[in-house]
Design a protein around this motif. Sequence first.
Motif, mmCIF file in Angstrom:
data_model
loop_
_atom_site.group_PDB
_atom_site.id
_atom_site.type_symbol
_atom_site.label_atom_id
_atom_site.label_comp_id
_atom_site.label_asym_id
_atom_site.label_seq_id
_atom_site.Cartn_x
_atom_site.Cartn_y
_atom_site.Cartn_z
ATOM 1 N N LEU A 153 0.791 -1.221 0.000
ATOM 2 C CA LEU A 153 0.000 0.000 0.000
ATOM 3 C C LEU A 153 0.829 1.279 0.000
ATOM 4 O O LEU A 153 0.365 2.304 -0.496
ATOM 5 C CB LEU A 153 -0.926 0.014 1.232
ATOM 6 N N VAL A 154 2.026 1.232 0.545
ATOM 7 C CA VAL A 154 2.833 2.442 0.685
ATOM 8 C C VAL A 154 3.910 2.521 -0.384
ATOM 9 O O VAL A 154 4.065 3.548 -1.048
ATOM 10 C CB VAL A 154 3.471 2.509 2.093
ATOM 11 N N ALA A 155 4.644 1.435 -0.561
ATOM 12 C CA ALA A 155 5.793 1.467 -1.473
ATOM 13 C C ALA A 155 5.348 1.364 -2.927
ATOM 14 O O ALA A 155 4.418 0.632 -3.254
ATOM 15 C CB ALA A 155 6.756 0.326 -1.143
ATOM 16 N N PRO A 156 5.998 2.089 -3.822
ATOM 17 C CA PRO A 156 5.735 1.935 -5.262
ATOM 18 C C PRO A 156 6.402 0.664 -5.776
ATOM 19 O O PRO A 156 7.059 -0.051 -5.007
ATOM 20 C CB PRO A 156 6.376 3.189 -5.860
ATOM 21 N N PRO A 157 6.260 0.336 -7.056
ATOM 22 C CA PRO A 157 6.960 -0.837 -7.595
ATOM 23 C C PRO A 157 8.466 -0.726 -7.374
ATOM 24 O O PRO A 157 9.021 0.381 -7.364
ATOM 25 C CB PRO A 157 6.606 -0.801 -9.082
ATOM 26 N N PRO A 158 9.144 -1.846 -7.180
ATOM 27 C CA PRO A 158 10.580 -1.796 -6.860
ATOM 28 C C PRO A 158 11.427 -1.120 -7.922
ATOM 29 O O PRO A 158 12.401 -0.445 -7.595
ATOM 30 C CB PRO A 158 10.958 -3.277 -6.701
ATOM 31 N N SER A 159 11.100 -1.307 -9.191
ATOM 32 C CA SER A 159 11.953 -0.755 -10.246
ATOM 33 C C SER A 159 11.102 -0.038 -11.288
ATOM 34 O O SER A 159 9.890 -0.239 -11.384
ATOM 35 C CB SER A 159 12.780 -1.863 -10.906
ATOM 36 N N ASN A 160 11.779 0.784 -12.061
ATOM 37 C CA ASN A 160 11.135 1.558 -13.111
ATOM 38 C C ASN A 160 12.001 1.497 -14.363
ATOM 39 O O ASN A 160 13.236 1.487 -14.277
ATOM 40 C CB ASN A 160 10.946 3.015 -12.668
ATOM 41 N N SER A 161 11.394 1.427 -15.525
ATOM 42 C CA SER A 161 12.146 1.364 -16.781
ATOM 43 C C SER A 161 11.705 2.502 -17.693
ATOM 44 O O SER A 161 10.550 2.948 -17.647
ATOM 45 C CB SER A 161 11.933 0.017 -17.477
ATOM 46 N N GLN A 162 12.637 2.929 -18.525
ATOM 47 C CA GLN A 162 12.370 4.020 -19.459
ATOM 48 C C GLN A 162 13.033 3.679 -20.787
ATOM 49 O O GLN A 162 14.233 3.394 -20.843
ATOM 50 C CB GLN A 162 12.920 5.335 -18.908
ATOM 51 N N ASN A 163 12.240 3.684 -21.858
ATOM 52 C CA ASN A 163 12.749 3.389 -23.191
ATOM 53 C C ASN A 163 13.144 4.688 -23.887
ATOM 54 O O ASN A 163 12.374 5.649 -23.913
ATOM 55 C CB ASN A 163 11.687 2.654 -24.019
ATOM 56 N N MET A 164 14.334 4.675 -24.467
ATOM 57 C CA MET A 164 14.854 5.864 -25.123
ATOM 58 C C MET A 164 15.314 5.511 -26.528
ATOM 59 O O MET A 164 16.042 4.531 -26.726
ATOM 60 C CB MET A 164 16.023 6.450 -24.334
ATOM 61 N N GLN A 190 16.071 1.514 -9.780
ATOM 62 C CA GLN A 190 15.209 1.259 -8.621
ATOM 63 C C GLN A 190 14.429 2.523 -8.303
ATOM 64 O O GLN A 190 14.979 3.628 -8.328
ATOM 65 C CB GLN A 190 16.039 0.835 -7.411
ATOM 66 N N ASN A 191 13.155 2.364 -8.013
ATOM 67 C CA ASN A 191 12.318 3.507 -7.684
ATOM 68 C C ASN A 191 12.803 4.176 -6.401
ATOM 69 O O ASN A 191 13.054 3.502 -5.396
ATOM 70 C CB ASN A 191 10.859 3.075 -7.511
#
Length: 542
Positions: A34-45, A228-229
């Motif tokens: 409920l508190v933490a966002p997803p562990p990792s985030n990705s961005q396509n460039m 990592q987020n």
Amino acid sequence: MQGTIIENLSGKKLSVLVALLVVAQIVSFLIGGLVAPPPSNSQNMLGTACRDKLNVNGTPPGLDDWMYFRPPGKCVHVDTHEMSETIIPLVYVFQMPTPRNGKFLDYSRWQHSLIGVLQIEVMYHNHIVVPPITKLTIDARLAYRNKGDPEDEWKHYASSIVERNLECTIDNAREEYNYNCSTLSLFELGSVFHDYYLLNIRLPNDPLKKTNQDLGHITDLCVTVINQNGGFTKVWVSLKTVSFPITLLVLCWYWRRIHMLSRSPALLEYMLLVLGCALSLLNMPLEYLTLLFDMPYMLLLEDIRQGIFYATLLSFWLVFAGEHLMVQDGDQKTSLKGYWRHLSAVGVGCLSLLFFDMCERGVQLRNPFYSIWVTNIGAKLALSFIILAGVSAGSYLLFLTYMIYKVFTNISIKRAALPSMSSARRLHYEGVIYRFKFLMVATLLCASLTVVGFILGQVAEGQWKWDQDIELEMTSAFFTGVYGMWNIYTIALLCLYAPSHKQWPVEPSENSVSEEIEFSRLPTEPNEMLSLTAFSRKTAID
């Protein structure tokens, strides 16, 4: 006779303690869910193709000359989708992070790490033959700048000329269709200390050295950046900040109780001390230092800390179950020497993973563009290590389940002697056996979740490096829940297995004298930790 707190604690107090631990476990799951966002985030460039400025002798510019497109004026854009008869020297430019919704973003030191994977788009043409596997040579250069620096002032971070094996196939061979090419691991940074990063990629073309001669018509280069987020890191470090002093205080209290005894500590007590120290080392919130210092070795340090905890936890479970097995043929394991076979297997497995980690992240401290997955042999070796680790973890869980089953069988056999005891002694042992079985079930559940978490963690870490389409549902709740479970389990053991200062009563009866004579035949070395251990390890008496 004195025992441990788990033996002498009243049922009401024990129920309250278990309820508090269960609530803490639920809270640890809810924090992640409920508190933490997803562990990792990705961005396509998508890389911007710029005309490369070569020196007089045809070599690329120096490490202080960078190509960028923000601010404009440095990059002369080239349309790579159009075929050209002449080879135009190109440099593909990536400025990280990319703007989102019209806003310019920057990296935060809370984002912990940065991983980049490369995707190459190759267009099909009838007159160009692209082999299924091509050796790709990449001249990769990474720079950085921080807030307040001039927008055109980039500082060199790392550079390397690396080789990758590019695998390309095509299902529908039509003109101007793209090949299906494998993703390639490009770089991995152990810390995100700077605000902005710039990546320049060149694909050198040298007919004499046969460099990049079979690549075909490359239209685009795409880089996927995984970090990592920052919000998840804050939650994770907050859990460590809260858990570290609690675990340390409970550990000090536990060892003070041990030293108050007139005997030397038993094997299980030593193992609990080592387990508490390993957990305290894991809980230590060293991540705060990354906010002040550039620590690219933080990922390797975290792997070492987690490996120490895994080795200690797995060893403790083996000793914990083994110390409650029936003694046969005088084989009484009252020291670590009696468990050398079991502990050797754990040690070999952990050292193998450490060796693999040093081959990967150890070299990346000097060259972030290095990867053990770049060659077929290295990829097979790395994948073999991960598969072997998963199989070993599953085998360990089965073996531990078998040992716990033997412990339950042992306790059931010994339980047949309870009716002949006095009522006070019988009630005492029945209560202890019930509590011990509950604790062993909790141990098996903790071991199962630990093994599952280890396997999923290894797969999640390698899924960007394999040429496989792996879909995993890795949630923050699972990470925080398992981490909270380790702390709750260890703290519960330290509290419940600490020596108790209470005496459990013995009813005067005719059987008391015979029972004292019978229990006087038990081993009386200072290795015995609690009465249940003595009861379960007692040899048969006619």
